[in-house]
Design a protein around this motif. Structure first.
Motif, PDB file in Angstrom:
ATOM      1  N   PHE A   1       0.833  -1.199   0.000  1.00 22.72           N
ATOM      2  CA  PHE A   1       0.000   0.000   0.000  1.00 22.72           C
ATOM      3  C   PHE A   1       0.871   1.254   0.000  1.00 22.72           C
ATOM      4  O   PHE A   1       0.625   2.204  -0.755  1.00 22.72           O
ATOM      5  CB  PHE A   1      -0.898  -0.040   1.238  1.00 22.72           C
ATOM      6  CG  PHE A   1      -1.945   1.038   1.300  1.00 22.72           C
ATOM      7  CD1 PHE A   1      -3.042   0.987   0.471  1.00 22.72           C
ATOM      8  CD2 PHE A   1      -1.845   2.070   2.217  1.00 22.72           C
ATOM      9  CE1 PHE A   1      -4.037   1.964   0.542  1.00 22.72           C
ATOM     10  CE2 PHE A   1      -2.823   3.051   2.291  1.00 22.72           C
ATOM     11  CZ  PHE A   1      -3.922   2.998   1.451  1.00 22.72           C
ATOM     12  N   ALA A   2       1.920   1.250   0.837  1.00 30.34           N
ATOM     13  CA  ALA A   2       2.844   2.385   0.880  1.00 30.34           C
ATOM     14  C   ALA A   2       3.642   2.492  -0.415  1.00 30.34           C
ATOM     15  O   ALA A   2       3.859   3.594  -0.942  1.00 30.34           O
ATOM     16  CB  ALA A   2       3.793   2.243   2.071  1.00 30.34           C
ATOM     17  N   ALA A   3       4.066   1.349  -0.954  1.00 38.01           N
ATOM     18  CA  ALA A   3       4.857   1.345  -2.190  1.00 38.01           C
ATOM     19  C   ALA A   3       4.081   1.950  -3.345  1.00 38.01           C
ATOM     20  O   ALA A   3       4.653   2.651  -4.206  1.00 38.01           O
ATOM     21  CB  ALA A   3       5.289  -0.076  -2.529  1.00 38.01           C
ATOM     22  N   GLU A   4       2.783   1.708  -3.379  1.00 38.96           N
ATOM     23  CA  GLU A   4       1.952   2.281  -4.443  1.00 38.96           C
ATOM     24  C   GLU A   4       2.049   3.799  -4.446  1.00 38.96           C
ATOM     25  O   GLU A   4       2.256   4.437  -5.495  1.00 38.96           O
ATOM     26  CB  GLU A   4       0.500   1.848  -4.242  1.00 38.96           C
ATOM     27  CG  GLU A   4      -0.467   2.477  -5.229  1.00 38.96           C
ATOM     28  CD  GLU A   4      -1.915   2.281  -4.813  1.00 38.96           C
ATOM     29  OE1 GLU A   4      -2.763   3.052  -5.311  1.00 38.96           O
ATOM     30  OE2 GLU A   4      -2.198   1.385  -3.996  1.00 38.96           O
ATOM     31  N   PHE A   5       1.916   4.406  -3.268  1.00 40.47           N
ATOM     32  CA  PHE A   5       1.953   5.862  -3.193  1.00 40.47           C
ATOM     33  C   PHE A   5       3.352   6.416  -3.449  1.00 40.47           C
ATOM     34  O   PHE A   5       3.511   7.480  -4.051  1.00 40.47           O
ATOM     35  CB  PHE A   5       1.432   6.333  -1.836  1.00 40.47           C
ATOM     36  CG  PHE A   5      -0.047   6.169  -1.684  1.00 40.47           C
ATOM     37  CD1 PHE A   5      -0.926   7.071  -2.258  1.00 40.47           C
ATOM     38  CD2 PHE A   5      -0.568   5.090  -1.002  1.00 40.47           C
ATOM     39  CE1 PHE A   5      -2.294   6.915  -2.152  1.00 40.47           C
ATOM     40  CE2 PHE A   5      -1.934   4.917  -0.876  1.00 40.47           C
ATOM     41  CZ  PHE A   5      -2.804   5.827  -1.445  1.00 40.47           C
ATOM     42  N   VAL A   6       4.379   5.696  -3.012  1.00 42.82           N
ATOM     43  CA  VAL A   6       5.752   6.129  -3.303  1.00 42.82           C
ATOM     44  C   VAL A   6       5.975   6.158  -4.818  1.00 42.82           C
ATOM     45  O   VAL A   6       6.522   7.122  -5.365  1.00 42.82           O
ATOM     46  CB  VAL A   6       6.767   5.196  -2.622  1.00 42.82           C
ATOM     47  CG1 VAL A   6       8.177   5.497  -3.117  1.00 42.82           C
ATOM     48  CG2 VAL A   6       6.701   5.344  -1.105  1.00 42.82           C
ATOM     49  N   CYS A   7       5.533   5.106  -5.496  1.00 39.53           N
ATOM     50  CA  CYS A   7       5.683   5.056  -6.958  1.00 39.53           C
ATOM     51  C   CYS A   7       4.927   6.195  -7.633  1.00 39.53           C
ATOM     52  O   CYS A   7       5.425   6.820  -8.576  1.00 39.53           O
ATOM     53  CB  CYS A   7       5.179   3.711  -7.488  1.00 39.53           C
ATOM     54  SG  CYS A   7       6.232   2.304  -7.089  1.00 39.53           S
ATOM     55  N   ILE A   8       3.728   6.469  -7.156  1.00 40.79           N
ATOM     56  CA  ILE A   8       2.914   7.521  -7.767  1.00 40.79           C
ATOM     57  C   ILE A   8       3.570   8.879  -7.591  1.00 40.79           C
ATOM     58  O   ILE A   8       3.756   9.642  -8.555  1.00 40.79           O
ATOM     59  CB  ILE A   8       1.496   7.528  -7.167  1.00 40.79           C
ATOM     60  CG1 ILE A   8       0.740   6.265  -7.570  1.00 40.79           C
ATOM     61  CG2 ILE A   8       0.727   8.771  -7.622  1.00 40.79           C
ATOM     62  CD1 ILE A   8      -0.587   6.095  -6.855  1.00 40.79           C
ATOM     63  N   PHE A   9       3.949   9.212  -6.368  1.00 37.22           N
ATOM     64  CA  PHE A   9       4.447  10.554  -6.097  1.00 37.22           C
ATOM     65  C   PHE A   9       5.811  10.802  -6.726  1.00 37.22           C
ATOM     66  O   PHE A   9       6.072  11.879  -7.261  1.00 37.22           O
ATOM     67  CB  PHE A   9       4.490  10.818  -4.583  1.00 37.22           C
ATOM     68  CG  PHE A   9       3.128  11.023  -3.979  1.00 37.22           C
ATOM     69  CD1 PHE A   9       2.253  11.962  -4.501  1.00 37.22           C
ATOM     70  CD2 PHE A   9       2.710  10.264  -2.899  1.00 37.22           C
ATOM     71  CE1 PHE A   9       0.997  12.153  -3.963  1.00 37.22           C
ATOM     72  CE2 PHE A   9       1.453  10.448  -2.348  1.00 37.22           C
ATOM     73  CZ  PHE A   9       0.593  11.396  -2.879  1.00 37.22           C
ATOM     74  N   ILE A  10       6.699   9.802  -6.660  1.00 29.35           N
ATOM     75  CA  ILE A  10       8.005   9.976  -7.306  1.00 29.35           C
ATOM     76  C   ILE A  10       7.833   9.953  -8.816  1.00 29.35           C
ATOM     77  O   ILE A  10       8.459  10.745  -9.546  1.00 29.35           O
ATOM     78  CB  ILE A  10       8.978   8.883  -6.839  1.00 29.35           C
ATOM     79  CG1 ILE A  10       9.262   9.036  -5.341  1.00 29.35           C
ATOM     80  CG2 ILE A  10      10.286   8.965  -7.626  1.00 29.35           C
ATOM     81  CD1 ILE A  10      10.200   7.982  -4.783  1.00 29.35           C
TER      82      ILE A  10
END
Length: 313
Positions: A86-95
């Motif tokens: 779940f956290a990795a998804e948002f990291v990928c999106i924002f970066i």
């Protein structure tokens, strides 16, 4: 966990379809809320705060209902994996958004329902897809690609081919992480856990990961506090991360996940619509055609199975 338990989930009925449309509208409006909060909080820090606030809300909700959260039910390992994904998804999106355009990110991120269907087809009982459903997913994804075709054809934000490819790859990885989260929830002991506990795993883990990452990136700061930014963060934390995700995980305990996930193709379409209505953005005529494709694809995926009767006479 028995196969019978997993297979008991049913195809979405009218109530589930209405809830999914409402959820997609909420998630689409979130894009406007994120833009409104960016003036006050950096994106990763914003996402971490959202998860942290929602964690407290879910904990309070579960306590008020007497829902056990810390009993030893064998879900810890799967819960931690779901939280990291779940956290990795948002990291990928924002970066990824710092390397490629928002339109390209939307196209690549919304490969998620395709990966979700594939993962559930392989790993979850009762989730096998028929040929007509695969065709429906392809049609819906084609609609998303058509809706964002103008932005997809343009180079990435910084004009660097390598950076753009990296951003596109992060979009796909974000879609894979999103899909993998659903597959983990559906195919492990989390499938028998309460919606509150499943959500708490993801919010608590993502809050820690995202806030730590924001601190490492020097983004753990508040730039400008405005009433709109506060209201937008509250919307993300209370309505999106708390209410809508609780409803989503409740739906996953009762309905076939692959048929629910295809509705998420509506989310970027709602995002564009709210952008037009609230931010004065524009869209091309092909957007309407794209919306029709998405709706047709969803109809294909959720079409009832035709059973032919054999005449043995």
């Amino acid at each position: 966990m028995s196969t019978a338990t997993l297979s008991a989930r049913r195809a979405p009925d009218g109530f589930a379809i209405l809830l999914m449309i409402m959820l997609c509208a909420i998630w689409g409006l979130q894009q406007v809320a994120i833009k409104s909060t960016n003036v006050a909080l950096a994106p990763v820090f914003q996402a971490g705060l959202r998860s942290a606030i929602a964690t407290l809300l879910v904990w309070g909700w579960a306590r008020s209902r007497g829902t056990p959260l810390f009993n030893n039910d064998g879900t810890l390992g799967a819960g931690l994996i779901a939280g990291v994904l779940f956290a990795a998804e948002f990291v990928c999106i924002f970066i990824g958004l710092s390397l490629t355009s928002a339109s390209r990110m939307a196209v690549f991120l919304y490969t998620a329902p395709c990966f979700t269907a594939l993962g559930l087809h392989l790993f979850a009982d009762g989730e096998r897809m028929r040929r007509m459903q695969w065709i429906g997913i392809a049609i819906a994804f084609a609609g998303i690609a058509l809706a964002f075709a103008d932005g997809f054809a343009r180079p990435a934000n910084h004009g660097s081919t390598l950076a753009g490819l990296a951003g596109d790859a992060l979009g796909v990885l974000g879609g894979i992480a999103w899909a993998a989260t659903t597959v983990v929830i559906r195919s492990t002991r989390l499938a028998q856990s309460s919606a509150s506990k499943t959500l708490l795993y993801q919010l608590a883990v993502s809050a820690v990961v995202l806030l730590m990452l924001a601190a490492m990136l020097g983004e753990a700061r508040v730039d400008t506090v405005t009433p709109l930014a506060v209201a937008s963060l509250a919307y993300q934390a209370v309505i999106v991360a708390f209410v809508s995700y609780l409803v989503w995980f409740w739906l996953l305990t009762r309905y076939i996940a692959s048929r629910l996930s295809v509705f998420s193709f509506l989310t970027p379409l709602f995002g564009v619509t709210f952008g037009v209505l609230l931010l004065g953005e524009s869209f091309s005529g092909r957007f309407l055609a794209a919306a029709v494709l998405v709706l047709v694809g969803i109809a294909f995926v959720n079409a009832p199975v035709r059973r032919t009767r054999r005449n043995d006479a």
